[in-house]
Design a protein around this motif. Structure first.
Motif, PDB file in Angstrom:
ATOM      1  N   ASP A 188       0.831  -1.286   0.027  1.00  0.00           N
ATOM      2  CA  ASP A 188      -0.152   0.024   0.104  1.00  0.00           C
ATOM      3  C   ASP A 188       0.722   1.303  -0.077  1.00  0.00           C
ATOM      4  O   ASP A 188       0.553   2.325  -0.723  1.00  0.00           O
ATOM      5  CB  ASP A 188      -0.922  -0.110   1.073  1.00  0.00           C
ATOM      6  CG  ASP A 188      -1.999  -1.042   0.999  1.00  0.00           C
ATOM      7  OD1 ASP A 188      -2.326  -1.479   0.146  1.00  0.00           O
ATOM      8  OD2 ASP A 188      -2.662  -1.459   2.238  1.00  0.00           O
ATOM      9  N   ASP A 189       1.839   1.278   0.771  1.00  0.00           N
ATOM     10  CA  ASP A 189       3.038   2.394   0.900  1.00  0.00           C
ATOM     11  C   ASP A 189       3.580   2.676  -0.352  1.00  0.00           C
ATOM     12  O   ASP A 189       3.661   3.781  -0.878  1.00  0.00           O
ATOM     13  CB  ASP A 189       3.828   2.217   1.996  1.00  0.00           C
ATOM     14  CG  ASP A 189       3.397   2.120   3.277  1.00  0.00           C
ATOM     15  OD1 ASP A 189       2.224   2.721   3.428  1.00  0.00           O
ATOM     16  OD2 ASP A 189       3.944   1.838   4.186  1.00  0.00           O
ATOM     17  N   LEU A 190       3.988   1.379  -1.083  1.00  0.00           N
ATOM     18  CA  LEU A 190       4.682   1.569  -2.287  1.00  0.00           C
ATOM     19  C   LEU A 190       3.700   2.260  -3.499  1.00  0.00           C
ATOM     20  O   LEU A 190       3.920   3.009  -4.282  1.00  0.00           O
ATOM     21  CB  LEU A 190       5.144   0.279  -2.898  1.00  0.00           C
ATOM     22  CG  LEU A 190       6.036  -0.025  -4.194  1.00  0.00           C
ATOM     23  CD1 LEU A 190       7.063   0.916  -4.302  1.00  0.00           C
ATOM     24  CD2 LEU A 190       6.262  -1.431  -4.441  1.00  0.00           C
ATOM     25  N   SER A 191       2.498   1.635  -3.285  1.00  0.00           N
ATOM     26  CA  SER A 191       1.585   2.085  -4.416  1.00  0.00           C
ATOM     27  C   SER A 191       0.881   3.632  -4.282  1.00  0.00           C
ATOM     28  O   SER A 191       0.908   4.221  -5.284  1.00  0.00           O
ATOM     29  CB  SER A 191      -0.061   1.501  -4.146  1.00  0.00           C
ATOM     30  OG  SER A 191       0.133   0.030  -4.479  1.00  0.00           O
ATOM     31  N   ARG A 192       0.876   4.087  -2.948  1.00  0.00           N
ATOM     32  CA  ARG A 192       0.880   5.471  -2.742  1.00  0.00           C
ATOM     33  C   ARG A 192       1.888   6.484  -3.251  1.00  0.00           C
ATOM     34  O   ARG A 192       1.750   7.628  -3.968  1.00  0.00           O
ATOM     35  CB  ARG A 192       0.576   5.736  -1.288  1.00  0.00           C
ATOM     36  CG  ARG A 192      -0.798   5.720  -0.977  1.00  0.00           C
ATOM     37  CD  ARG A 192      -0.961   6.129   0.529  1.00  0.00           C
ATOM     38  NE  ARG A 192      -0.235   5.308   1.680  1.00  0.00           N
ATOM     39  CZ  ARG A 192      -0.610   4.306   2.115  1.00  0.00           C
ATOM     40  NH1 ARG A 192      -1.910   4.048   1.588  1.00  0.00           N
ATOM     41  NH2 ARG A 192      -0.060   3.860   3.046  1.00  0.00           N
ATOM     42  N   ILE A 193       3.136   5.804  -3.056  1.00  0.00           N
ATOM     43  CA  ILE A 193       4.391   6.484  -3.541  1.00  0.00           C
ATOM     44  C   ILE A 193       4.463   6.680  -5.186  1.00  0.00           C
ATOM     45  O   ILE A 193       4.630   7.730  -5.911  1.00  0.00           O
ATOM     46  CB  ILE A 193       5.661   5.796  -3.010  1.00  0.00           C
ATOM     47  CG1 ILE A 193       5.691   6.045  -1.427  1.00  0.00           C
ATOM     48  CG2 ILE A 193       7.112   6.456  -3.687  1.00  0.00           C
ATOM     49  CD1 ILE A 193       6.616   5.262  -0.868  1.00  0.00           C
ATOM     50  N   LEU A 194       4.215   5.456  -5.837  1.00  0.00           N
ATOM     51  CA  LEU A 194       4.339   5.535  -7.107  1.00  0.00           C
ATOM     52  C   LEU A 194       3.269   6.332  -7.705  1.00  0.00           C
ATOM     53  O   LEU A 194       3.304   6.989  -8.582  1.00  0.00           O
ATOM     54  CB  LEU A 194       4.067   4.011  -7.813  1.00  0.00           C
ATOM     55  CG  LEU A 194       5.220   3.265  -7.264  1.00  0.00           C
ATOM     56  CD1 LEU A 194       4.913   1.673  -7.742  1.00  0.00           C
ATOM     57  CD2 LEU A 194       6.764   3.868  -8.120  1.00  0.00           C
ATOM     58  N   LYS A 195       1.823   6.240  -7.045  1.00  0.00           N
ATOM     59  CA  LYS A 195       0.737   7.190  -7.496  1.00  0.00           C
ATOM     60  C   LYS A 195       1.220   8.621  -7.554  1.00  0.00           C
ATOM     61  O   LYS A 195       1.162   9.447  -8.290  1.00  0.00           O
ATOM     62  CB  LYS A 195      -0.282   6.793  -6.587  1.00  0.00           C
ATOM     63  CG  LYS A 195      -1.592   7.843  -7.084  1.00  0.00           C
ATOM     64  CD  LYS A 195      -2.747   7.838  -6.163  1.00  0.00           C
ATOM     65  CE  LYS A 195      -3.739   8.836  -6.465  1.00  0.00           C
ATOM     66  NZ  LYS A 195      -4.791   8.789  -5.438  1.00  0.00           N
ATOM     67  N   ALA A 196       1.777   9.052  -6.169  1.00  0.00           N
ATOM     68  CA  ALA A 196       2.184  10.334  -6.149  1.00  0.00           C
ATOM     69  C   ALA A 196       3.207  10.871  -6.963  1.00  0.00           C
ATOM     70  O   ALA A 196       3.082  12.143  -7.495  1.00  0.00           O
ATOM     71  CB  ALA A 196       2.650  10.515  -4.582  1.00  0.00           C
ATOM     72  N   VAL A 197       4.326  10.158  -7.385  1.00  0.00           N
ATOM     73  CA  VAL A 197       5.242  10.438  -8.269  1.00  0.00           C
ATOM     74  C   VAL A 197       4.793  10.168  -9.871  1.00  0.00           C
ATOM     75  O   VAL A 197       5.680  10.620 -10.739  1.00  0.00           O
ATOM     76  CB  VAL A 197       6.381   9.952  -7.829  1.00  0.00           C
ATOM     77  CG1 VAL A 197       6.881  10.457  -6.515  1.00  0.00           C
ATOM     78  CG2 VAL A 197       6.790   8.319  -8.160  1.00  0.00           C
ATOM     79  N   PRO A 224      10.879   7.760   1.960  1.00  0.00           N
ATOM     80  CA  PRO A 224      10.019   6.839   1.542  1.00  0.00           C
ATOM     81  C   PRO A 224      10.308   6.198   0.128  1.00  0.00           C
ATOM     82  O   PRO A 224       9.894   5.069  -0.294  1.00  0.00           O
ATOM     83  CB  PRO A 224       8.449   7.243   1.483  1.00  0.00           C
ATOM     84  CG  PRO A 224       8.697   8.724   2.316  1.00  0.00           C
ATOM     85  CD  PRO A 224      10.148   8.970   2.347  1.00  0.00           C
ATOM     86  N   LEU A 225      11.176   7.327  -0.552  1.00  0.00           N
ATOM     87  CA  LEU A 225      11.612   6.693  -1.841  1.00  0.00           C
ATOM     88  C   LEU A 225      12.494   5.538  -1.870  1.00  0.00           C
ATOM     89  O   LEU A 225      12.572   4.613  -2.793  1.00  0.00           O
ATOM     90  CB  LEU A 225      12.217   7.909  -2.715  1.00  0.00           C
ATOM     91  CG  LEU A 225      11.206   8.944  -3.006  1.00  0.00           C
ATOM     92  CD1 LEU A 225      11.939  10.024  -3.927  1.00  0.00           C
ATOM     93  CD2 LEU A 225      10.133   8.477  -4.047  1.00  0.00           C
TER      94      LEU A 225
END
Length: 111
Positions: free
Chosen positions: A4-13, A77-78
């Protein structure tokens, strides 16, 4: 690694405006929201929505001093994305090495 964290980060960037916001914060350091918004040809409300996505991904932190809101890039987080891409790269490295062994068999020593 939390998916979920990875998905949020990829969505954000995954959005050009958000990448630009993050880049500005890395280059310039902490910025007021209004100063940051001045770099974009959109309303303050629209920029704020982009900032909220970055905050939810943990890529931006906000500090409030009185009525001023200051934003700072938080790149820790990256490391999740670096780890994930690193895993993919290691898989491809193994596959390419196996393919190379098939295509270029080792020469047999002279008998």
């Amino acid at each position: 690694m939390n998916d979920d964290d990875l998905s949020r980060i990829l969505k954000a960037v995954g959005d050009t405006t958000r990448r630009h916001i993050l880049t500005l914060l890395v280059q310039e350091g902490a910025m007021r929201v209004t100063a940051l918004a001045a770099h974009f040809d959109m309303s303050l409300n629209a920029v704020s929505k982009h900032i909220k996505v970055l905050e939810e991904a943990g890529l931006v932190t906000r500090q409030t001093l009185g009525r001023e809101h200051f934003l700072t890039a938080a790149l820790e987080p990256l490391r999740l994305t670096e780890s994930w891409f690193g895993q993919l790269k290691s898989i491809w490295d193994l596959r390419l090495a196996a393919l190379e062994n098939i295509l270029l068999p080792k020469e047999k020593p002279d008998e």
